[in-house]
Design a protein around this motif. Structure first.
Motif, PDB file in Angstrom:
ATOM      1  N   PHE A 155      -2.594   2.989  -7.937  1.00 21.47           N
ATOM      2  CA  PHE A 155      -3.742   3.712  -7.400  1.00 21.47           C
ATOM      3  C   PHE A 155      -5.020   3.228  -8.073  1.00 21.47           C
ATOM      4  CE2 PHE A 155      -0.288   6.594  -6.331  1.00 21.47           C
ATOM      5  CZ  PHE A 155      -0.614   6.942  -5.028  1.00 21.47           C
TER       6      PHE A 155
ATOM      7  N   ARG B  77       4.209   6.340  -5.874  1.00 22.83           N
ATOM      8  CA  ARG B  77       4.103   6.260  -4.423  1.00 22.83           C
ATOM      9  C   ARG B  77       5.330   6.931  -3.807  1.00 22.83           C
ATOM     10  NH1 ARG B  77      -0.845   4.363  -2.178  1.00 22.83           N
ATOM     11  NH2 ARG B  77      -1.721   2.808  -3.591  1.00 22.83           N
ATOM     12  N   ILE B  78       5.112   7.904  -2.940  1.00 23.67           N
ATOM     13  CA  ILE B  78       6.206   8.698  -2.393  1.00 23.67           C
ATOM     14  C   ILE B  78       7.198   7.829  -1.626  1.00 23.67           C
ATOM     15  CG2 ILE B  78       6.758  10.516  -0.736  1.00 23.67           C
ATOM     16  CD1 ILE B  78       4.077  11.818  -1.511  1.00 23.67           C
TER      17      ILE B  78
ATOM     18  N   ARG C 240       0.817  -1.208   0.000  1.00 26.72           N
ATOM     19  CA  ARG C 240       0.000   0.000   0.000  1.00 26.72           C
ATOM     20  C   ARG C 240       0.852   1.260   0.000  1.00 26.72           C
ATOM     21  NH1 ARG C 240      -3.224  -3.798   1.528  1.00 26.72           N
ATOM     22  NH2 ARG C 240      -5.477  -3.555   1.633  1.00 26.72           N
ATOM     23  N   LEU C 241       1.961   1.240   0.707  1.00 32.79           N
ATOM     24  CA  LEU C 241       2.787   2.437   0.809  1.00 32.79           C
ATOM     25  C   LEU C 241       3.699   2.639  -0.388  1.00 32.79           C
ATOM     26  CD1 LEU C 241       3.860   2.554   4.561  1.00 32.79           C
ATOM     27  CD2 LEU C 241       2.178   3.957   3.400  1.00 32.79           C
TER      28      LEU C 241
ATOM     29  N   VAL D   5      -3.785  10.592  -6.483  1.00 29.98           N
ATOM     30  CA  VAL D   5      -2.433  10.043  -6.281  1.00 29.98           C
ATOM     31  C   VAL D   5      -1.954  10.330  -4.855  1.00 29.98           C
ATOM     32  CG1 VAL D   5      -1.758  10.097  -8.703  1.00 29.98           C
ATOM     33  CG2 VAL D   5      -1.441  12.149  -7.304  1.00 29.98           C
TER      34      VAL D   5
ATOM     35  N   SER E  34      -0.668   9.436  -1.464  1.00 26.56           N
ATOM     36  CA  SER E  34       0.076   8.263  -1.013  1.00 26.56           C
ATOM     37  C   SER E  34      -0.303   7.822   0.389  1.00 26.56           C
ATOM     38  CB  SER E  34       1.587   8.549  -1.053  1.00 26.56           C
ATOM     39  OG  SER E  34       2.068   8.465  -2.367  1.00 26.56           O
ATOM     40  N   GLU E  35      -0.674   8.750   1.273  1.00 27.42           N
ATOM     41  CA  GLU E  35      -0.933   8.372   2.658  1.00 27.42           C
ATOM     42  C   GLU E  35      -2.377   8.672   3.049  1.00 27.42           C
ATOM     43  OE1 GLU E  35       1.944  10.062   5.270  1.00 27.42           O
ATOM     44  OE2 GLU E  35       3.623   8.931   4.439  1.00 27.42           O
TER      45      GLU E  35
ATOM     46  N   ARG F  51       5.693  10.126 -10.699  1.00 31.31           N
ATOM     47  CA  ARG F  51       5.805  11.395  -9.988  1.00 31.31           C
ATOM     48  C   ARG F  51       7.173  11.978 -10.322  1.00 31.31           C
ATOM     49  NH1 ARG F  51       2.818  13.161  -5.519  1.00 31.31           N
ATOM     50  NH2 ARG F  51       2.025  11.025  -5.267  1.00 31.31           N
TER      51      ARG F  51
ATOM     52  N   GLY G  82      -1.463   5.997   7.102  1.00 33.68           N
ATOM     53  CA  GLY G  82      -2.257   5.677   5.924  1.00 33.68           C
ATOM     54  C   GLY G  82      -3.702   5.436   6.287  1.00 33.68           C
TER      55      GLY G  82
END
Length: 824
Positions: A55, A287-288, A49-50, A198, A200-201, A66, A383
């Protein structure tokens, strides 16, 4: 083909009957596999997920990136994912590798009005972002390009599905007004379930045009954000054109970044030239946490994921030992079947069928374990997406893959050993136990080594967390609330602002349960700095960074920060009175070593301003971050320095935990706000906890997996020792018949278990030492080679081995010498 399917079906039925006849064995294997699989499934769900999960609704996710912009500052690479909106305009104009580009921004803004106003995550997105997704609104529409134009976009908002259900109960809201920050927007659509853009958290509750975002956020740059480069707030998302590689896209972005920096220098000559800043860009992970600027938490998570894999290896080794023991017990049966003409290939096929069934059982148990662990992981990892291992297809696939890999890995060795060897010897009941015993011993040592390595990591992270927790904060975080009023566009002149903030402070001081309240200009971990000049000190800056805090008189009482010398601020320290200051103890030692700091002079901002006389020395407080070795902080009276400033407040409550009063304080102060204003209240303890999160994550997960690995290894050791005692019953009876005492026999058995533990502890310690250089950056004031951790783990393994061997040793000590005499 049909024959193969029938044969597989027969093998599966045969394996099911065999497992049903041995419920103890089947349960042990399923639980052992399940623990290893569950640990990995849970960690996979979090990391996926992280870092890796596409997405929802994103089309051709592999082509979307990104953008991370990099420069060189003082010889080091600085990576930014948030850049000026103008930079996005430049990159969009000067690149040719992308079919689509979009700009996004996100921060908490208040949704709603009055006491019901709550800060929620709000995403400002360019209208082009929606075209990257195959998502259709459940109500209304997304906003279009005509509503997303500079300088100010339209006052429209699209709600997330979750917020729509929570706030409006799923009613038809199209056309209704909704206050978003300082903008009264019209609801034009509701996004489909799980649509987060988008983010991420934190999942956004609402989406507004990015050109509306500065106004909604109350920024003072609403007239310049699209033409100047002085505000980093925008992330850039791009989709590569077909046939364009990631490297080519990054090169295209880098060239555009150079041109953009040149354009910036034309507006601001103080910008470093490209020859010095070396601008470049990376088309990186969306994802960051998987990008080039991933933080300490993301790196810790990757290590914890590796730890989970080690737990799975330990479980597989344990299952291998169980299967080896079973193969030894069934050695004569296997020999009979071979003698009757059953092919070795068919026996291997049946072993494979058994491994498949065991994998299925392990996967089911693993999913249940992962589901049970989801709640604990949710508290540790940021998250909004909950982990539901029972319904998440990717997590289920990961659990199945782990279970299958572990079961097959565990079954290969026993299957090969079970179909090889001297058939005649087997029929006479003489299995080649010695060679197989060495294999089992090797697996047992490997389990001990892996467990030792994990336990060393756990010990290091726990010591690191203890070191962080032992740091004195310099304030009483548990009893303090941080209050931030938001005026939502209500305009007050300087005099009215001063009067209102004083009234709001007075209101806070009258709330039941509030002991002290004070106005400040910043919260902990968001400290400010200004040039500082001290007579007699050539360069204050060379000593380090000196942070300052503006505060009203009750600040030290509200924070619980002790003034150890001199005095705190009083009502007399107002505008027009002689300037005064209070310094931290570390700052006093750094500026005036061995001298009395009281009465000394500080000049803040310039060396020509009047002196602020030091009237007090406060205990060191964590204002910039928890772990900084330098706690150089000075405090100035707010009413002397900036009477109209100090928008924040600190509130100290009478109870032991401030969080219990947060809602009462929020409602009381929101009622006192002008217009559509509101306040946000956050326990200071939450800010401190966020600073500790990476160490808490490492300590908790390493300890949990380390203890799990130790338990699995202990069970494996018990099984091996118990089996060896059963196999050597005749030998042990002979020893007793020849005069060996029960204590000597027990010592012999326990000694073998301890020997396994010592060998495992030694190998595990070596492995931990090899990994030490990579673990060291994740620790705080703890050496990755701390001998206390290694010795403690070794002692723990030996103690556990002795306990695991105790019961088999007790059985061995009761060996009947008459059995040996009768056998002879």
């Amino acid at each position: 083909m049909l024959d193969s399917i029938q044969a597989l079906w027969q093998d599966l039925r045969h394996a099911a009957r065999a497992l049903r006849r041995a419920p103890g064995f089947t349960t042990a294997v399923a639980l052992t596999l399940g623990l290893g699989v569950g640990a990995n499934a849970a960690m996979f769900g979090v990391v996926d997920r992280l870092m890796f999960r596409p997405f929802p609704y994103l089309r051709d996710a592999g082509t979307v990136h990104r953008v991370y912009l990099q420069t060189t500052v003082d010889g080091r690479t600085v990576t930014k994912r948030e850049v000026p909106y103008t930079r996005w305009l430049d990159l969009r104009r000067w690149t040719t590798s992308f079919a689509q580009t979009a700009a996004v921004a996100q921060r908490p803004l208040a949704l709603g009005t009055g006491e019901d106003a709550r800060e929620r995550e709000v995403a400002g997105v360019s209208a082009s972002l929606f075209a990257m997704f195959d998502a259709r609104p459940v109500l209304g529409r997304f906003f279009g390009a005509s509503e997303d134009t500079v300088p100010r976009g339209a006052a429209v908002v699209v709600l997330s599905y979750r917020y729509w259900r929570e706030a409006f109960g799923g009613a038809d809201v199209i056309g209704r007004p909704l206050q978003v920050g300082t903008v009264r927007a019209t609801i034009v659509g509701v996004a489909p379930p799980r649509f987060v853009g988008v983010a991420s958290e934190r999942a956004p509750a609402a989406f507004i045009p990015i050109t509306t975002f500065p106004l909604a956020a109350g920024e003072n740059k609403v007239d310049s954000y699209w033409r100047l480069y002085n505000w980093d707030w925008t992330s850039i998302v791009v989709r590569r054109k077909p046939g364009v590689s990631v490297a080519a896209a990054s090169a295209d972005l880098s060239a555009a970044h150079v041109r953009s920096r040149v354009a910036q220098r034309e507006l601001d000559p103080g910008t470093a030239p490209p020859s010095l800043s070396r601008p470049r860009a990376v088309a990186g992970a969306l994802r960051i946490a998987a990008g080039p600027d991933a933080g300490l938490e993301a790196r810790t998570l990757l290590w914890v994921s590796g730890v989970a894999l080690v737990v799975l290896l330990i479980a597989a080794a344990n299952v291998t030992n169980l299967l080896l023991a079973r193969a030894l017990r069934r050695g004569r049966e296997t020999a009979v079947r071979l003698a009757l003409g059953v092919s070795r290939r068919r026996l291997a096929s049946q072993a494979l069928a058994e491994a498949l069934l065991l994998a299925a059982l392990g996967a089911v148990v693993g999913v249940l374990v992962a589901q049970s662990a989801a709640g604990a992981l949710r508290l540790l990892v940021p998250g909004d997406e909950p982990l539901d291992a029972a319904t998440d297809v990717r997590t289920l696939a990961a659990a199945a893959a782990c279970a299958l890999a572990a079961a097959l890995l565990a079954a290969v060795g026993p299957a090969l050993l079970g179909t090889r060897g001297d058939l005649a010897h087997r029929l006479r009941g003489r299995a080649g136990a010695a060679r197989r015993s060495r294999a089992r011993d090797g697996l047992l040592v490997a389990q001990g080594a892996l467990s030792a390595a994990l336990l060393v990591g756990a010990a290091l992270f726990v010591r690191s967390l203890d070191a962080v927790r032992a740091l004195p904060l310099g304030y009483d975080a548990d009893r303090v609330l941080m209050v931030l009023p938001d005026y939502r566009g209500t305009k007050l002149d300087s005099a009215a602002r001063v009067a209102f903030r004083r009234r709001l402070l007075a209101t806070a001081q009258t709330i039941p349960g509030v002991r002290y309240a004070a106005r400040v200009n910043s919260a902990p971990f968001g400290a400010n700095a200004q040039p500082l000049f001290v007579p007699g000190v050539d360069s204050v800056a060379r000593l380090g960074r000196f942070d300052f805090q503006l505060a009203t008189p009750d600040f030290f009482a509200a924070m619980g920060t002790r003034v150890v010398r001199g005095r705190a601020f009083t009502d007399a320290d107002r505008e027009g009175a002689p300037p005064v200051a209070i310094v931290s103890r570390s700052m006093a030692r750094a500026l005036w070593p061995g001298r009395d700091p009281l009465g000394r002079c500080l000049r803040v901002g310039a060396d020509t301003v009047p002196c602020a006389t030091v009237v007090g020395v406060a205990e060191d407080a964590a204002e910039r971050d928890l772990t900084s070795a330098e706690r150089f902080v000075y405090y100035l009276p707010l009413d002397q320095r900036d009477p109209a400033g100090g928008n924040r407040m600190v509130v100290r409550v009478a109870g032991a935990h401030a969080a219990a009063m947060a809602e009462d304080v929020r409602r009381a102060l929101t009622r006192a706000m002008p217009g559509q204003g509101y306040v946000t209240v956050e326990p200071l303890a939450d800010l401190v906890s966020a600073q500790r999160r990476s160490w808490e994550l490492g300590a908790t997960m390493f300890a949990a997996f380390g203890l799990l690995a130790l338990a699995v290894a202990a069970v494996g050791l018990y099984g091996v020792v118990a089996y060896d005692v059963a196999q050597r019953s005749h030998e042990l009876s002979v020893r007793v018949a020849l005069g060996a005492s029960a204590r000597a026999v027990a010592r012999l058995v326990v000694g073998e278990g301890v020997a396994f533990a010592l060998a495992g502890a030694g190998l595990g310690s070596i492995a931990a030492l090899v990994a030490a250089p990579w673990i060291q950056p994740l620790l705080f004031r703890t050496s990755a080679t701390d001998p206390r951790a290694y010795l403690g783990v070794g002692a723990t393994l030996v103690a556990v081995a002795a306990l695991a061997s105790a019961l088999p040793a007790r059985r061995a000590a009761r060996a009947d010498p008459n059995a040996a005499l009768r056998a002879e």
